[in-house]
Each structure stands twice: as C-alpha cells, then as structure tokens.
Design a protein around this motif. Structure first.
Motif, PDB file in Angstrom:
ATOM      1  N   GLU A  30       0.992  -1.109   0.064  1.00  0.00           N
ATOM      2  CA  GLU A  30       0.004  -0.082   0.060  1.00  0.00           C
ATOM      3  C   GLU A  30       0.938   1.279   0.064  1.00  0.00           C
ATOM      4  O   GLU A  30       1.416   1.395   0.918  1.00  0.00           O
ATOM      5  CB  GLU A  30      -1.059  -0.120   1.294  1.00  0.00           C
ATOM      6  N   LEU A  31       0.641   1.949  -0.928  1.00  0.00           N
ATOM      7  CA  LEU A  31       1.813   3.226  -1.006  1.00  0.00           C
ATOM      8  C   LEU A  31       0.877   4.399  -1.296  1.00  0.00           C
ATOM      9  O   LEU A  31       0.090   4.541  -2.308  1.00  0.00           O
ATOM     10  CB  LEU A  31       2.647   2.853  -2.216  1.00  0.00           C
ATOM     11  N   ASP A  32       1.194   5.402  -0.536  1.00  0.00           N
ATOM     12  CA  ASP A  32       0.360   6.699  -0.803  1.00  0.00           C
ATOM     13  C   ASP A  32       1.262   7.704  -1.451  1.00  0.00           C
ATOM     14  O   ASP A  32       2.447   7.909  -1.134  1.00  0.00           O
ATOM     15  CB  ASP A  32      -0.004   7.400   0.573  1.00  0.00           C
ATOM     16  N   LEU A  33       0.864   7.821  -2.814  1.00  0.00           N
ATOM     17  CA  LEU A  33       1.903   8.654  -3.773  1.00  0.00           C
ATOM     18  C   LEU A  33       1.739  10.317  -3.378  1.00  0.00           C
ATOM     19  O   LEU A  33       0.778  10.706  -3.227  1.00  0.00           O
ATOM     20  CB  LEU A  33       1.847   8.290  -4.893  1.00  0.00           C
ATOM     21  N   ARG A  34       2.688  10.977  -3.397  1.00  0.00           N
ATOM     22  CA  ARG A  34       2.795  12.398  -3.003  1.00  0.00           C
ATOM     23  C   ARG A  34       2.974  13.231  -4.233  1.00  0.00           C
ATOM     24  O   ARG A  34       3.348  12.883  -5.451  1.00  0.00           O
ATOM     25  CB  ARG A  34       3.551  12.956  -2.008  1.00  0.00           C
ATOM     26  N   LYS A  35       2.857  14.631  -4.048  1.00  0.00           N
ATOM     27  CA  LYS A  35       3.217  15.716  -5.013  1.00  0.00           C
ATOM     28  C   LYS A  35       4.537  15.924  -5.154  1.00  0.00           C
ATOM     29  O   LYS A  35       5.609  15.281  -4.381  1.00  0.00           O
ATOM     30  CB  LYS A  35       2.357  17.117  -4.729  1.00  0.00           C
ATOM     31  N   GLY A  36       5.102  16.705  -6.191  1.00  0.00           N
ATOM     32  CA  GLY A  36       6.534  16.898  -6.449  1.00  0.00           C
ATOM     33  C   GLY A  36       7.043  15.755  -7.113  1.00  0.00           C
ATOM     34  O   GLY A  36       6.784  14.959  -7.703  1.00  0.00           O
ATOM     35  N   LEU A  37       8.414  15.868  -6.810  1.00  0.00           N
ATOM     36  CA  LEU A  37       9.526  14.692  -7.335  1.00  0.00           C
ATOM     37  C   LEU A  37       9.549  13.687  -6.379  1.00  0.00           C
ATOM     38  O   LEU A  37       9.945  13.923  -5.356  1.00  0.00           O
ATOM     39  CB  LEU A  37      10.673  15.597  -7.711  1.00  0.00           C
ATOM     40  N   THR A  38       9.501  12.261  -6.713  1.00  0.00           N
ATOM     41  CA  THR A  38       9.656  11.345  -5.823  1.00  0.00           C
ATOM     42  C   THR A  38      10.709  10.308  -6.554  1.00  0.00           C
ATOM     43  O   THR A  38      10.539  10.146  -7.889  1.00  0.00           O
ATOM     44  CB  THR A  38       8.303  10.458  -5.670  1.00  0.00           C
ATOM     45  N   ALA A  39      11.528  10.182  -5.736  1.00  0.00           N
ATOM     46  CA  ALA A  39      12.797   9.419  -6.270  1.00  0.00           C
ATOM     47  C   ALA A  39      12.303   7.887  -5.799  1.00  0.00           C
ATOM     48  O   ALA A  39      12.315   7.798  -4.453  1.00  0.00           O
ATOM     49  CB  ALA A  39      14.084   9.960  -6.137  1.00  0.00           C
TER      50      ALA A  39
END
Length: 549
Positions: free
Chosen positions: A17-26
């Motif tokens: 389960e992964l909550d993805l966020r705004k901006g740049l995710t590496a």
C-alpha cells in the motif's frame, strides 16, 4: 496525479500500500531489487497487456489498484463511456487464478482500451526502451505533435487518409473486376439474348409435347373417332341393337318390377352410348391435320430441351431464373463503368482534401519546429552541454495517416560540428538528456499531471547528473514526477524518497517499498555514493547534497 498504489500478489510483491505524493519522488534501490516491478504493476493498472503469468501465487488472484485525481474536464469522457465520475477515480486490474484479466474504473467493468484512453492524458510512463525510440523518426514526429498540440489535427488527417485510401482501394478493385468482366461480357450477353429470345413460359414444355403428340397422331385419331361413331350409329350398330332390346322388354316390364328395373338399365346404356357417339363426332370435327403446326411444335420442344441440356437445369422455371441472372449480370458489367467514373471523382476529391489538410498540418509543424528545437537546445545547455545544437530537418513526402511530413532530429554537442542525425552522433547519455528535454517540454505544453521516468538518467554522471536532478525538481513543482534512478545527485533533489529492497526467507523472495525519513535518506544517498561500505565522507557528502536541494 497519482495518489495511491495498491498491489497484491504481483510478481515479487506480496502486499503493498503506497500513498503517492506531489512533487518529485525518487525511487532507488540495488540493481535487481524490483524497482521496475513497481512500474510494471502501474502499467498493468493503466491497461498494458500482460506479459506471461504475473501472479506471485498462481492459486490466488492478483490485484493492482491505482487511485488518481481526475479533473472536471474529464467528466465528458466519463459520460460518453457511461461510467460514474469521481474526482478521485479508482483504476483496478484483476488477474484471476485461471489467468483471466479484468479491468475496472470506479468498480465498473471496462475494456482495456477504455483504461488506456483515460490514463493516456493523466500519466505518461517513460521506460528505458523509449530512449532508443528517439532514433525513430516517426517517434520524433509524435513528440513534435505532442509539444505543438497537434494531436487532434493528426487524428483528423488519419481519418482523411483512411477515407481516401478506402476509395483508392475500392477503385482499384472495381477496375480489376471490370477488366475481368469485360472478358466475359460477350459470352454472358449471348446467353442472355438467347434465353430472352426463347420467351420461355413456366410449364410450357409439357403442354407443347402434349400438343405435338396430338398433331402427329391426328390422322389415326380421326379414323378412330369416326369408327367409334359408326360402330354406335350405323344400321347394324350398337344403338340399334340396344333399341331393339328395349323394345323387347317394354311389354313384360309393365307387369314385372325386376324387368322394369332391367329396362331402365337398358335405357341408361342407350343414353350413354348415344352421348359417346355424339362426343366422338364432335371431337372428329375438331381434329386438325396441320403439318406446319406439327413442325412449329417440334421446333419449340427441341429448343426448350436444348436449352435445358445446355444449362443443365431441370425445368423452364430454372431457365427463366438463369435468364434474369444473366440479364442482371450484363447490367452490372455495364454499370461498372459508371461506378468507376463516380469513384474516380470521389477519389480525386478525397485526395485533394487530404493534400490540402496535410499541407495545413505541415505548416503548423514547420511553425512549431524551430521554437521547439530552440527550447530543446536551451534545456540541453542547462543539462551540461553548453554548445549543444538541436534542429529538425524537414522533408515532404506522399501523405500518409500522419500527414506528409518526414522529420529528422539532428544534434551536435560541439561547437565545431554541424548537427547530424541524432542516431549517428549522440552517445547514450546525450540521448537521455535530449529525451528528458523533449519530454519536459511536451509535459508543459499538454499540462500532463503525472510523468514517470524509468532510469532516464542512464549514461550521465557528475555535474550533469546534478543538472538533470535540478530539471526534474523544477518539473516537480508543476506536476507530479516519479523517477527511478541510480544517481545520488538526482535522488537528493527529490521531495520524497522511496527505497526498494529485496529480502529472501523460507517462503521466497519479496520486494518491499517504503518512504524514507530525513536520516534514512542521508544513509541511502551515502550508500549510493560509496557502495556497500558507507564512509563518513559519504555521509557528509550526502548531507551536503540533500541540504542543497
């Protein structure tokens, strides 16, 4: 943008389960840890076709869910596809234990085409092989169209080309058919004329044969009828004998009931014999001995029988049907020429419309090429190639589904070299930076909410990697950017850092993902700098990189 990713029983991932966020995710991790598995799952939820069995445990179903924010401008698409609209739309791909795949949008079953159509304007996933696609001139043209906002015009051009191509193929086929038909026209027309001249009537043969038999036997028939009449009416004929018998019975019958009945029977016989004699005389008067009529009937019967044998049918009805078919075929062959003339006019008009539209599309592309090339060059300067020059070569060819333009991306990294086709002169790292620049501009021009890079930084290092990271960070301020990277310079520029790890136990091998906090990021970046043995210098360097983001 993507807000949540849920994966169950997919390849090396048991549950995620992964909550993805705004901006740049590496996204970082050791080679082979399963970073690309994450993109594979994302692609599955976006409508990609399965490549083999994806279930970790084939006895259980595999489920991948993606929650994505959808703008109100997409309401029309949902209405057209008769799907419930939700600002946070849930995409789900489910692979049952038997291998059957199903797709859902907001819990409503959909086709894969619908899934792909919806996500195409929401998320762009750039995989490693697409960098190689940059050498494909057709791909270069699509990037130009993407940046210039010409998608709708290209689609319209494809429709015009399809309309013209259909007419052109139909015309060629009809001309071929006419050439074949002309060869058979004389034969078909001869057969049609022959059957039409026969003026056939259903059931005529049986009547003609009967009439011919009567005509051919007229003399014998007349003789037989006259003999019958004479046998009944002559002086010694049957009627006189019956009359004498009647006379003998009249007196006794007056006193005897049985004889009276016999007398009635004799009278009945006399009446019947008289009627036969009269009928024989009447028919004898009607008998005609006409040799000309016999010849006519003979010819008619012979004509019908010859046609039946020739066309191998059983009766006049089938000959009449064949005549109608042959007549219709003659009409079809004759009408082909008229249809060809009409199709030629339509084909010329369709080709003219295609040429005019392709020319307008070409003008729009030529107008967009120079500004795009200049912007790409500017971005390449920022990415560590101060002398880079990027231009498009343009040629016009026969119009196709995408128009009449053939473009070729040309590139030079050095001031003393004229630009040459990209595939001849650019190294792997240079191609990656060119692709990054093009995708950056394309994303800006279309307002693409989310872009995902799979190791687009391949072939770059040092200060160049730092500049690539800065560009991605700038992109992240405008949209959601997710990048898989092996470079600490890029990972340090991210707003969020996801670490992928792979573990093994008695139950098998597992891939896990988790967001790192600040201290964990320092260690992760330091490990990317120094390898397995993390030195104090690497830790200090990692802090500097993260502080400078």
């Amino acid at each position: 943008m993507l807000t949540r990713l849920s994966i169950s029983n997919y390849l090396l991932i048991e549950e995620l389960e992964l909550d993805l966020r705004k901006g740049l995710t590496a996204i970082t991790g050791e080679t082979g840890s399963g970073k690309s598995i994450l993109l594979g799952a994302l692609g599955l939820a976006m409508g990609d076709r399965m490549d083999g069995n994806v279930a970790r445990d084939p006895q259980r179903k595999c489920v991948v869910e993606v929650e994505v924010e959808v703008g109100k401008d997409r309401k029309t698409w949902f209405a057209e596809n008769e799907l419930p609209f939700e600002p946070r739309t849930l995409l789900r791909r489910q692979v049952d234990a038997g291998g059957r795949s199903r797709a859902f949008i907001n819990d409503t079953p959909v086709k894969l085409e619908q899934l792909r159509d919806l996500t195409a304007g929401l998320v762009h996933v750039h995989s490693q092989h697409q960098t190689l696609l940059l050498h494909d001139h057709a791909f270069q043209l699509r990037l130009l169209d993407h940046h210039a906002g010409l998608k709708d015009k290209v689609a319209e051009c494809a429709e015009l080309h399809a309309a013209w191509w259909t007419l052109d193929r139909e015309l060629a086929h009809l001309k071929e058919e006419e050439a074949k038909a002309q060869a058979e026209l004389d034969y078909v027309k001869f057969q049609s004329d022959e059957l039409q001249a026969a003026q056939l009537v259903d059931g005529e043969l049986a009547k003609a044969e009967q009439a011919l038999a009567r005509t051919e036997n007229a003399e014998g028939t007349l003789r037989a009828l006259l003999n019958v009449e004479a046998a009944l009416t002559d002086e010694n004929g049957a009627l006189n004998a019956v009359a004498a018998a009647k006379q003998q019975l009249q007196k006794p019958a007056a006193h005897d009931t049985a004889l009276a009945q016999l007398l009635q029977r004799v009278e009945s016989a006399r009446i019947e014999l008289q009627d036969i004699a009269d009928e024989a005389a009447r028919q004898a008067e009607q008998v005609q001995m006409d040799p000309a009529e016999a010849a006519r009937l003979t010819e008619r019967v012979d004509t019908i029988n010859r046609l039946l044998r020739k066309h191998r049918v059983k009766d006049e009805a089938e000959l009449i049907a064949l005549c109608e078919q042959l007549t219709a075929r003659c009409g079809e062959i004759g009408s082909m020429a008229d249809r060809i003339v009409q199709l030629e006019l339509e084909e010329v008009a369709a080709r003219k419309a295609l040429l005019v539209f392709a020319d307008s599309l070409s003008k729009a592309r030529r107008k967009a090429m120079a500004p795009l090339a200049e912007q790409v060059s500017t971005l390449l300067h920022e990415l560590g190639m101060p002398h880079a020059v990027f231009v498009f070569e343009h040629q016009v060819a026969e119009p196709g589904p995408t128009g009449a333009d053939r473009i070729k991306a040309c590139f030079s990294a050095n001031a003393d070299r004229a630009p040459e086709p990209l595939e001849r002169v650019a190294s792997g790292g240079e191609v990656s930076r060119v692709m990054l620049a093009l995708l950056t501009l394309a994303a800006q021009s279309t307002g693409l909410p989310t872009i995902v890079f799979d190791e687009i930084d391949t072939g770059v290092s040092g200060g160049t990697a730092d500049r690539v990271g800065e560009l991605m960070a700038r992109m992240g301020k405008q949209r959601q950017v997710v990048t898989i990277t092996h470079l600490p310079q890029i990972a340090s520029k991210a707003d969020e850092h996801l670490l992928v790890t792979k573990t093994s136990d008695a139950k098998g091998t597992h891939t896990n993902l988790r967001f790192l906090d600040d201290e964990e990021r320092v260690l992760a970046v330091a490990q990317m700098l120094s390898g397995r043995k993390t030195t104090q210098a690497a830790l200090e360097n990692a802090r500097v990189l993260l502080k400078g983001k």
